[in-house]
Design a protein around this motif. Structure first.
Motif, PDB file in Angstrom:
ATOM      1  N   TYR A 268       0.848  -1.193   0.000  1.00  0.00           N
ATOM      2  CA  TYR A 268       0.000   0.000   0.000  1.00  0.00           C
ATOM      3  C   TYR A 268       0.881   1.239   0.000  1.00  0.00           C
ATOM      4  CZ  TYR A 268      -2.950   3.837   1.305  1.00  0.00           C
ATOM      5  OH  TYR A 268      -3.576   5.051   1.306  1.00  0.00           O
ATOM      6  N   HIS A 269       0.526   2.180  -0.852  1.00  0.00           N
ATOM      7  CA  HIS A 269       1.155   3.499  -0.898  1.00  0.00           C
ATOM      8  C   HIS A 269       0.038   4.492  -1.196  1.00  0.00           C
ATOM      9  CE1 HIS A 269       3.487   6.893  -2.493  1.00  0.00           C
ATOM     10  NE2 HIS A 269       4.444   6.452  -1.698  1.00  0.00           N
ATOM     11  N   PRO A 270       0.025   5.649  -0.509  1.00  0.00           N
ATOM     12  CA  PRO A 270      -1.070   6.602  -0.727  1.00  0.00           C
ATOM     13  C   PRO A 270      -1.252   7.021  -2.188  1.00  0.00           C
ATOM     14  CG  PRO A 270       0.286   7.285   1.128  1.00  0.00           C
ATOM     15  CD  PRO A 270       0.964   6.109   0.511  1.00  0.00           C
ATOM     16  N   GLN A 271      -0.173   7.124  -2.936  1.00  0.00           N
ATOM     17  CA  GLN A 271      -0.261   7.545  -4.335  1.00  0.00           C
ATOM     18  C   GLN A 271      -0.753   6.425  -5.245  1.00  0.00           C
ATOM     19  OE1 GLN A 271       0.313  10.610  -5.529  1.00  0.00           O
ATOM     20  NE2 GLN A 271      -0.146   9.994  -7.612  1.00  0.00           N
ATOM     21  N   PHE A 272      -0.315   5.189  -4.999  1.00  0.00           N
ATOM     22  CA  PHE A 272      -0.622   4.072  -5.883  1.00  0.00           C
ATOM     23  C   PHE A 272      -1.833   3.254  -5.437  1.00  0.00           C
ATOM     24  CE2 PHE A 272       4.131   4.412  -6.143  1.00  0.00           C
ATOM     25  CZ  PHE A 272       4.168   5.009  -7.384  1.00  0.00           C
ATOM     26  N   GLY A 273      -2.147   3.292  -4.152  1.00  0.00           N
ATOM     27  CA  GLY A 273      -3.223   2.459  -3.629  1.00  0.00           C
ATOM     28  C   GLY A 273      -2.701   1.078  -3.264  1.00  0.00           C
ATOM     29  N   ASP A 274      -3.581   0.086  -3.300  1.00  0.00           N
ATOM     30  CA  ASP A 274      -3.229  -1.291  -2.954  1.00  0.00           C
ATOM     31  C   ASP A 274      -2.876  -2.078  -4.209  1.00  0.00           C
ATOM     32  OD1 ASP A 274      -3.805  -1.301  -0.101  1.00  0.00           O
ATOM     33  OD2 ASP A 274      -5.903  -1.069  -0.683  1.00  0.00           O
ATOM     34  N   PHE A 275      -1.826  -2.894  -4.110  1.00  0.00           N
ATOM     35  CA  PHE A 275      -1.472  -3.803  -5.190  1.00  0.00           C
ATOM     36  C   PHE A 275      -0.600  -4.914  -4.614  1.00  0.00           C
ATOM     37  CE2 PHE A 275       1.569  -0.345  -5.127  1.00  0.00           C
ATOM     38  CZ  PHE A 275       2.813  -0.947  -5.248  1.00  0.00           C
ATOM     39  N   GLN A 276      -0.409  -5.957  -5.382  1.00  0.00           N
ATOM     40  CA  GLN A 276       0.461  -7.057  -4.965  1.00  0.00           C
ATOM     41  C   GLN A 276       1.728  -7.023  -5.798  1.00  0.00           C
ATOM     42  OE1 GLN A 276      -1.984 -10.594  -5.281  1.00  0.00           O
ATOM     43  NE2 GLN A 276      -2.266 -10.539  -3.064  1.00  0.00           N
ATOM     44  N   LEU A 277       2.842  -7.376  -5.152  1.00  0.00           N
ATOM     45  CA  LEU A 277       4.131  -7.319  -5.823  1.00  0.00           C
ATOM     46  C   LEU A 277       5.006  -8.463  -5.332  1.00  0.00           C
ATOM     47  CD1 LEU A 277       5.729  -5.543  -7.810  1.00  0.00           C
ATOM     48  CD2 LEU A 277       6.497  -4.191  -5.861  1.00  0.00           C
ATOM     49  N   PHE A 278       5.554  -9.231  -6.280  1.00  0.00           N
ATOM     50  CA  PHE A 278       6.490 -10.295  -5.933  1.00  0.00           C
ATOM     51  C   PHE A 278       7.862  -9.667  -5.716  1.00  0.00           C
ATOM     52  CE2 PHE A 278       9.748 -13.395  -7.105  1.00  0.00           C
ATOM     53  CZ  PHE A 278       9.439 -14.404  -6.209  1.00  0.00           C
ATOM     54  N   MET A 279       8.476  -9.956  -4.562  1.00  0.00           N
ATOM     55  CA  MET A 279       9.793  -9.402  -4.247  1.00  0.00           C
ATOM     56  C   MET A 279      10.699 -10.497  -3.704  1.00  0.00           C
ATOM     57  SD  MET A 279       9.056  -5.675  -2.638  1.00  0.00           S
ATOM     58  CE  MET A 279       7.388  -5.586  -2.067  1.00  0.00           C
ATOM     59  N   THR A 280      11.972 -10.302  -3.923  1.00  0.00           N
ATOM     60  CA  THR A 280      12.964 -11.230  -3.407  1.00  0.00           C
ATOM     61  C   THR A 280      13.915 -10.488  -2.478  1.00  0.00           C
ATOM     62  OG1 THR A 280      14.558 -12.947  -4.033  1.00  0.00           O
ATOM     63  CG2 THR A 280      14.565 -10.926  -5.340  1.00  0.00           C
ATOM     64  N   GLU A 281      14.534 -11.219  -1.580  1.00  0.00           N
ATOM     65  CA  GLU A 281      15.374 -10.580  -0.574  1.00  0.00           C
ATOM     66  C   GLU A 281      16.752 -10.244  -1.126  1.00  0.00           C
ATOM     67  OE1 GLU A 281      16.013 -14.996  -0.135  1.00  0.00           O
ATOM     68  OE2 GLU A 281      14.265 -13.739  -0.344  1.00  0.00           O
ATOM     69  N   GLY A 282      17.325  -9.207  -0.555  1.00  0.00           N
ATOM     70  CA  GLY A 282      18.671  -8.771  -0.878  1.00  0.00           C
ATOM     71  C   GLY A 282      19.288  -8.203   0.382  1.00  0.00           C
ATOM     72  N   GLN A 283      20.493  -7.683   0.276  1.00  0.00           N
ATOM     73  CA  GLN A 283      21.120  -7.070   1.449  1.00  0.00           C
ATOM     74  C   GLN A 283      22.092  -6.002   0.991  1.00  0.00           C
ATOM     75  OE1 GLN A 283      21.980  -9.725   4.488  1.00  0.00           O
ATOM     76  NE2 GLN A 283      23.214  -8.345   5.679  1.00  0.00           N
ATOM     77  N   THR A 284      21.992  -4.831   1.595  1.00  0.00           N
ATOM     78  CA  THR A 284      22.878  -3.717   1.308  1.00  0.00           C
ATOM     79  C   THR A 284      23.421  -3.190   2.629  1.00  0.00           C
ATOM     80  OG1 THR A 284      21.509  -3.137  -0.576  1.00  0.00           O
ATOM     81  CG2 THR A 284      23.028  -1.468   0.184  1.00  0.00           C
ATOM     82  N   LYS A 285      24.724  -3.227   2.788  1.00  0.00           N
ATOM     83  CA  LYS A 285      25.365  -2.710   4.002  1.00  0.00           C
ATOM     84  C   LYS A 285      24.696  -3.255   5.262  1.00  0.00           C
ATOM     85  CE  LYS A 285      26.646   1.506   1.649  1.00  0.00           C
ATOM     86  NZ  LYS A 285      26.457   2.933   1.539  1.00  0.00           N
ATOM     87  N   LYS A 286      24.464  -4.543   5.286  1.00  0.00           N
ATOM     88  CA  LYS A 286      23.879  -5.246   6.425  1.00  0.00           C
ATOM     89  C   LYS A 286      22.438  -4.845   6.730  1.00  0.00           C
ATOM     90  CE  LYS A 286      28.297  -6.205   8.550  1.00  0.00           C
ATOM     91  NZ  LYS A 286      29.086  -6.239   9.750  1.00  0.00           N
ATOM     92  N   THR A 287      21.795  -4.154   5.797  1.00  0.00           N
ATOM     93  CA  THR A 287      20.393  -3.790   5.950  1.00  0.00           C
ATOM     94  C   THR A 287      19.571  -4.690   5.029  1.00  0.00           C
ATOM     95  OG1 THR A 287      20.992  -1.494   6.358  1.00  0.00           O
ATOM     96  CG2 THR A 287      18.721  -1.926   5.721  1.00  0.00           C
ATOM     97  N   PRO A 288      18.573  -5.365   5.562  1.00  0.00           N
ATOM     98  CA  PRO A 288      17.731  -6.196   4.684  1.00  0.00           C
ATOM     99  C   PRO A 288      17.025  -5.333   3.642  1.00  0.00           C
ATOM    100  CG  PRO A 288      17.292  -6.674   7.000  1.00  0.00           C
ATOM    101  CD  PRO A 288      18.164  -5.461   6.954  1.00  0.00           C
ATOM    102  N   THR A 289      16.942  -5.853   2.435  1.00  0.00           N
ATOM    103  CA  THR A 289      16.241  -5.158   1.363  1.00  0.00           C
ATOM    104  C   THR A 289      15.328  -6.141   0.638  1.00  0.00           C
ATOM    105  OG1 THR A 289      17.989  -5.587  -0.243  1.00  0.00           O
ATOM    106  CG2 THR A 289      18.122  -3.515   0.974  1.00  0.00           C
ATOM    107  N   LEU A 290      14.354  -5.592  -0.040  1.00  0.00           N
ATOM    108  CA  LEU A 290      13.509  -6.356  -0.946  1.00  0.00           C
ATOM    109  C   LEU A 290      13.644  -5.751  -2.323  1.00  0.00           C
ATOM    110  CD1 LEU A 290      10.355  -6.861   1.264  1.00  0.00           C
ATOM    111  CD2 LEU A 290      11.813  -8.656   0.331  1.00  0.00           C
ATOM    112  N   ILE A 291      13.685  -6.599  -3.340  1.00  0.00           N
ATOM    113  CA  ILE A 291      13.894  -6.141  -4.711  1.00  0.00           C
ATOM    114  C   ILE A 291      12.749  -6.656  -5.578  1.00  0.00           C
ATOM    115  CG2 ILE A 291      15.416  -6.242  -6.712  1.00  0.00           C
ATOM    116  CD1 ILE A 291      17.703  -6.772  -4.618  1.00  0.00           C
TER     117      ILE A 291
END
Length: 128
Positions: A99-122
């Protein structure tokens, strides 16, 4: 035809299930339209903004931190990836409700990553 109370209840149940199925299909189509209409430039405006993500077991916030453009296969195609910094200890590859106020609700497939020991999703968009 003999129309009994039992037939009425049976038909009502079928109508209810059909209505629920159609409502879910309509929501799914609306979600698809959100993603289909967004381009790399459309997401660029929202770098450093927060998105709410949830799956079956968790709910958390993610910040859009980076957008990378990749060479497209066709001249009228587009390929890019979104990278989200996640405020969670661990993330998993999954389809997230976003959910984002500009885009509304949607589904998105994401995979995990890591940048400088911070978890990320791509998330990768590849429009051929």
């Amino acid at each position: 035809m003999n129309f009994s109370r039992r037939n009425f209840v049976r038909l009502g149940g079928i109508a209810a299930v059909t209505g629920i199925g159609l409502a879910n299909q309509t929501l799914s189509l609306a979600s698809d339209r959100v993603l289909a209409s967004q381009t790399c430039a459309g997401f660029q405006k929202h770098i450093r903004s927060q998105f709410q993500l949830s799956d079956d077991s968790s709910h958390f916030f993610a910040t859009l931190t980076d957008i990378k453009e990749h060479p497209a296969v066709s001249t009228d195609g587009e390929c890019f990836s979104l990278e989200f910094s996640v405020d969670a200890k661990q993330v998993n590859q999954a389809t997230y409700d976003v959910y984002h106020p500009q885009f509304g609700d949607f589904q998105l497939f994401m995979t995990e990553g890591q940048t400088k020991k911070t978890p990320t999703l791509i998330a990768i968009f590849n429009r051929i």
